[in-house]
Design an enzyme around this catalytic site. Structure first.
Site, PDB file in Angstrom:
ATOM      1  NE  ARG A 179      -1.984  -0.394   3.904  1.00  0.00           N
ATOM      2  CZ  ARG A 179      -2.382   0.674   4.494  1.00  0.00           C
ATOM      3  NH1 ARG A 179      -3.308   1.220   4.131  1.00  0.00           N
ATOM      4  NH2 ARG A 179      -1.565   1.132   5.566  1.00  0.00           N
ATOM      5  NE  ARG A 183      -1.502  10.463   7.069  1.00  0.00           N
ATOM      6  CZ  ARG A 183      -0.481  10.597   7.659  1.00  0.00           C
ATOM      7  NH1 ARG A 183       0.169  11.836   8.172  1.00  0.00           N
ATOM      8  NH2 ARG A 183       0.171   9.588   8.759  1.00  0.00           N
ATOM      9  NE  ARG A 256      20.025  -3.523   0.954  1.00  0.00           N
ATOM     10  CZ  ARG A 256      21.003  -3.376   0.366  1.00  0.00           C
ATOM     11  NH1 ARG A 256      21.359  -4.508  -0.341  1.00  0.00           N
ATOM     12  NH2 ARG A 256      21.138  -2.285   0.036  1.00  0.00           N
ATOM     13  CD  GLU A 312      20.015   6.475   8.284  1.00  0.00           C
ATOM     14  OE1 GLU A 312      19.801   6.574   9.690  1.00  0.00           O
ATOM     15  OE2 GLU A 312      19.307   5.978   7.689  1.00  0.00           O
ATOM     16  CG  ASP A 362       8.843  -0.703  13.790  1.00  0.00           C
ATOM     17  OD1 ASP A 362      10.200  -0.155  13.485  1.00  0.00           O
ATOM     18  OD2 ASP A 362       7.914  -0.284  13.495  1.00  0.00           O
TER      19      ASP A 362
HETATM   20  P1  FAD Z   1      19.450  -5.697  19.323  1.00  0.00           P
HETATM   21  O1  FAD Z   1      19.106  -4.246  19.821  1.00  0.00           O
HETATM   22  O2  FAD Z   1      20.238  -5.890  18.102  1.00  0.00           O
HETATM   23  O3  FAD Z   1      19.933  -6.311  20.577  1.00  0.00           O
HETATM   24  C1  FAD Z   1      20.800  -7.485  20.672  1.00  0.00           C
HETATM   25  C2  FAD Z   1      21.815  -7.339  21.635  1.00  0.00           C
HETATM   26  O4  FAD Z   1      22.436  -8.741  21.688  1.00  0.00           O
HETATM   27  C3  FAD Z   1      23.060  -6.638  21.054  1.00  0.00           C
HETATM   28  O5  FAD Z   1      23.512  -5.459  22.024  1.00  0.00           O
HETATM   29  C4  FAD Z   1      24.151  -7.492  20.720  1.00  0.00           C
HETATM   30  O6  FAD Z   1      25.397  -6.890  21.003  1.00  0.00           O
HETATM   31  C5  FAD Z   1      23.851  -8.600  21.738  1.00  0.00           C
HETATM   32  N1  FAD Z   1      24.505  -9.902  21.290  1.00  0.00           N
HETATM   33  C6  FAD Z   1      24.441 -10.602  20.220  1.00  0.00           C
HETATM   34  N2  FAD Z   1      25.323 -11.475  20.175  1.00  0.00           N
HETATM   35  C7  FAD Z   1      25.744 -11.724  21.077  1.00  0.00           C
HETATM   36  C8  FAD Z   1      26.537 -12.876  21.925  1.00  0.00           C
HETATM   37  N3  FAD Z   1      27.100 -13.729  21.341  1.00  0.00           N
HETATM   38  N4  FAD Z   1      26.902 -12.492  23.221  1.00  0.00           N
HETATM   39  C9  FAD Z   1      26.509 -11.502  24.063  1.00  0.00           C
HETATM   40  N5  FAD Z   1      25.732 -10.611  23.377  1.00  0.00           N
HETATM   41  C10 FAD Z   1      25.385 -10.775  22.027  1.00  0.00           C
HETATM   42  N6  FAD Z   1      12.169   0.490  15.872  1.00  0.00           N
HETATM   43  C11 FAD Z   1      11.522   1.494  16.077  1.00  0.00           C
HETATM   44  O7  FAD Z   1      10.384   1.167  16.647  1.00  0.00           O
HETATM   45  N7  FAD Z   1      11.451   2.702  15.472  1.00  0.00           N
HETATM   46  C12 FAD Z   1      12.669   3.050  14.860  1.00  0.00           C
HETATM   47  O8  FAD Z   1      12.646   4.317  14.355  1.00  0.00           O
HETATM   48  C13 FAD Z   1      13.500   2.239  14.505  1.00  0.00           C
HETATM   49  N8  FAD Z   1      14.378   2.382  13.589  1.00  0.00           N
HETATM   50  C14 FAD Z   1      15.423   1.550  13.401  1.00  0.00           C
HETATM   51  C15 FAD Z   1      16.635   1.894  12.605  1.00  0.00           C
HETATM   52  C16 FAD Z   1      17.453   0.934  12.218  1.00  0.00           C
HETATM   53  C17 FAD Z   1      18.728   1.267  11.245  1.00  0.00           C
HETATM   54  C18 FAD Z   1      17.476  -0.527  12.603  1.00  0.00           C
HETATM   55  C19 FAD Z   1      18.159  -1.541  12.230  1.00  0.00           C
HETATM   56  C20 FAD Z   1      16.132  -0.731  13.402  1.00  0.00           C
HETATM   57  C21 FAD Z   1      15.421   0.355  13.759  1.00  0.00           C
HETATM   58  N9  FAD Z   1      14.150  -0.232  14.581  1.00  0.00           N
HETATM   59  C22 FAD Z   1      13.151   0.785  14.930  1.00  0.00           C
HETATM   60  C23 FAD Z   1      14.306  -1.495  15.061  1.00  0.00           C
HETATM   61  C24 FAD Z   1      14.676  -1.560  16.372  1.00  0.00           C
HETATM   62  O9  FAD Z   1      16.080  -1.451  16.512  1.00  0.00           O
HETATM   63  C25 FAD Z   1      14.650  -2.969  17.169  1.00  0.00           C
HETATM   64  O10 FAD Z   1      13.251  -3.118  17.466  1.00  0.00           O
HETATM   65  C26 FAD Z   1      15.332  -3.384  18.395  1.00  0.00           C
HETATM   66  O11 FAD Z   1      16.674  -2.966  18.294  1.00  0.00           O
HETATM   67  C27 FAD Z   1      15.351  -4.811  18.680  1.00  0.00           C
HETATM   68  O12 FAD Z   1      15.926  -4.962  19.872  1.00  0.00           O
HETATM   69  P2  FAD Z   1      16.805  -6.509  20.076  1.00  0.00           P
HETATM   70  O13 FAD Z   1      17.072  -6.520  21.548  1.00  0.00           O
HETATM   71  O14 FAD Z   1      15.940  -7.551  19.698  1.00  0.00           O
HETATM   72  O15 FAD Z   1      18.103  -6.430  19.422  1.00  0.00           O
END
Ligand code: FAD
Length: 376
Positions: A179, A183, A256, A312, A362
């Site tokens: 979609r 607006r 990516r 970026e 998110d």
């Molecule tokens: P992560 O934040 O990746 O945390 C995982 C952690 O595990 C990391 O700290 C890593 O170091 C650790 N880890 C991994 N492997 C190991 C290991 N072997 N030993 C110890 N530690 C380890 N969401 C929104 O709602 N709004 C936004 O505007 C938005 N913008 C974004 C922009 C970008 C560029 C990206 C990529 C994502 C965005 N997101 C956004 C999504 C958001 O980043 C995710 O929802 C969130 O980070 C997910 O949290 P997580 O804990 O799953 O992962």
């Protein structure tokens, strides 16, 4: 008796929210992270008094009141409203596509004339496809033309999308764009959600609050001493890469990524907005983020004589880079399913978050998924 109820691998939003919820139900948690800081991709670094989103700009948005109240109980959120601007060949257009955009593009001032213009351009696209004997859009370009017509597609979608995916729109599948809402009101608020904002004082405050009752060990990679960590707690919450957990036994999942080029400028206000998208193909970056606008508004912007911007660049991922976006093609989906089958058989390991579930999440849905775990 093990020393902890939970070992949480990863202090991102999933791991930190889990630690908070577990502590609230009286559980003892150890959180380890291979990075030197906590917070995963939410981590901000203070540069010249500005919170710089080191792993990409993050804007919290949700319509779920429970989630909103929860994060605000940890730290109050500000009134930031995401209203990105697109720069196409030096001309600015408001996003998402709304009456401001249509005025800037065609000089049209009423919803009726704007709608008629869009319908006319959609019809032209349909007729062109019909003449070629095409009944269903064969690629993203045809899909976008059918949804919004040529002007919006060429100025605001084509170049940006091609940079994002590293491929021509004619080579991308149509389903990527389901979609493209238009607006017919003068409303630049990007999200449709009820609530949005940025934690006052930055995301590190949110993470610190979530982790306040857990033991935290940064600079600690689970895989460097797997045996020890597997036996330290009754349960493990794993938020790292699922293929790595299983030693890539079926092959590597692909991603990516985004490369950030950060610059400190001796000017208080570079672009007047947090997010400016560059929608023409010849500009190599997709967006410029000016971080201070997430947290200072109006005259406050001028309290700090410096600003920090990040350009970026959307990039193909290779080993050693940050794995940001899962690639949702057949190969990777099938590969993930194989790993998931192994994960489903584990009794004491919870796989959660974007890397362990190989899914774009998110922030608010991350919190929801931790809630779900505790409510089930
Ligand atoms: P992560 O934040 O990746 O945390 C995982 C952690 O595990 C990391 O700290 C890593 O170091 C650790 N880890 C991994 N492997 C190991 C290991 N072997 N030993 C110890 N530690 C380890 N969401 C929104 O709602 N709004 C936004 O505007 C938005 N913008 C974004 C922009 C970008 C560029 C990206 C990529 C994502 C965005 N997101 C956004 C999504 C958001 O980043 C995710 O929802 C969130 O980070 C997910 O949290 P997580 O804990 O799953 O992962």
């Amino acid at each position: 008796m093990k020393k902890y109820d939970y070992l949480i691998v990863g202090s991102g939003l999933y791991g930190s929210t889990f630690a908070c919820m577990a502590a609230r139900s009286g559980k003892k948690c150890l959180v380890i992270d291979k990075r030197s800081q906590t917070g995963g991709n939410l981590y901000c670094e203070n540069v010249e008094g500005i919170n710089v989103h080191k792993y990409g700009a993050h804007i919290f948005h949700t319509s779920n009141k429970e989630v909103w109240d929860f994060v605000n109980s940890i730290v109050e959120f500000n009134r930031y409203t995401n209203s990105p601007v697109a720069n196409y060949k030096g001309k600015l257009y408001n996003l998402p596509f709304n009456m401001n955009t249509f005025y800037q593009m065609w000089g049209l001032t009423t919803p009726e004339t704007a709608l008629a213009k869009i319908e006319e351009q959609k019809r032209e696209a349909e007729e062109l496809m019909c003449a070629e004997g095409v009944s269903e859009p064969r690629n993203l370009e045809e899909q976008a033309l059918l949804l919004v017509g040529r002007d919006i597609y060429e100025k605001l979608i084509k170049g940006y999308t091609e940079k994002q995916w590293g491929r021509k729109c004619t080579e991308l599948p149509a389903f990527i764009i389901k979609r493209l809402p238009v607006r017919l009101v003068f409303d630049n608020n990007y999200f449709n959600d009820k609530y949005q904002g940025i934690p006052i004082g930055g995301y590190n405050k949110l993470i610190e609050g979530l982790l306040k009752d857990a033991e935290v060990m940064p600079d600690t990679d689970f895989f460097h001493d797997r045996e020890r960590w597997m036996n330290i707690a009754d349960k493990i919450v794993f938020t790292g890469k699922i293929d790595e957990f299983y030693s890539y036994c079926f092959g590597k999942l692909e991603y990516r990524t985004v490369r950030f080029e950060e610059e400190v400028l001796s000017t208080p206000n570079y672009q007047g907005n947090a997010v400016v998208n560059y929608t023409e193909a010849t500009v190599p970056y997709t967006r410029i983020i000016e971080h201070k606008h997430f947290e200072s508004f109006g005259a406050e912007v001028y309290d700090n004589p410096y600003t920090v911007i990040s350009r970026e660049y959307s990039t193909e991922w290779s080993e050693g880079m940050e794995p940001y976006y899962p690639v949702n093609d057949t190969r990777n989906s099938q590969l993930y399913q194989q790993y998931k089958e192994l994960a489903d058989m584990e009794e004491n390991i919870i796989f959660g978050g974007r890397l362990a579930e190989y899914k774009y999440y998110d922030m608010a849905p991350i919190v929801e998924s931790v809630f779900k775990h505790f409510n089930d």
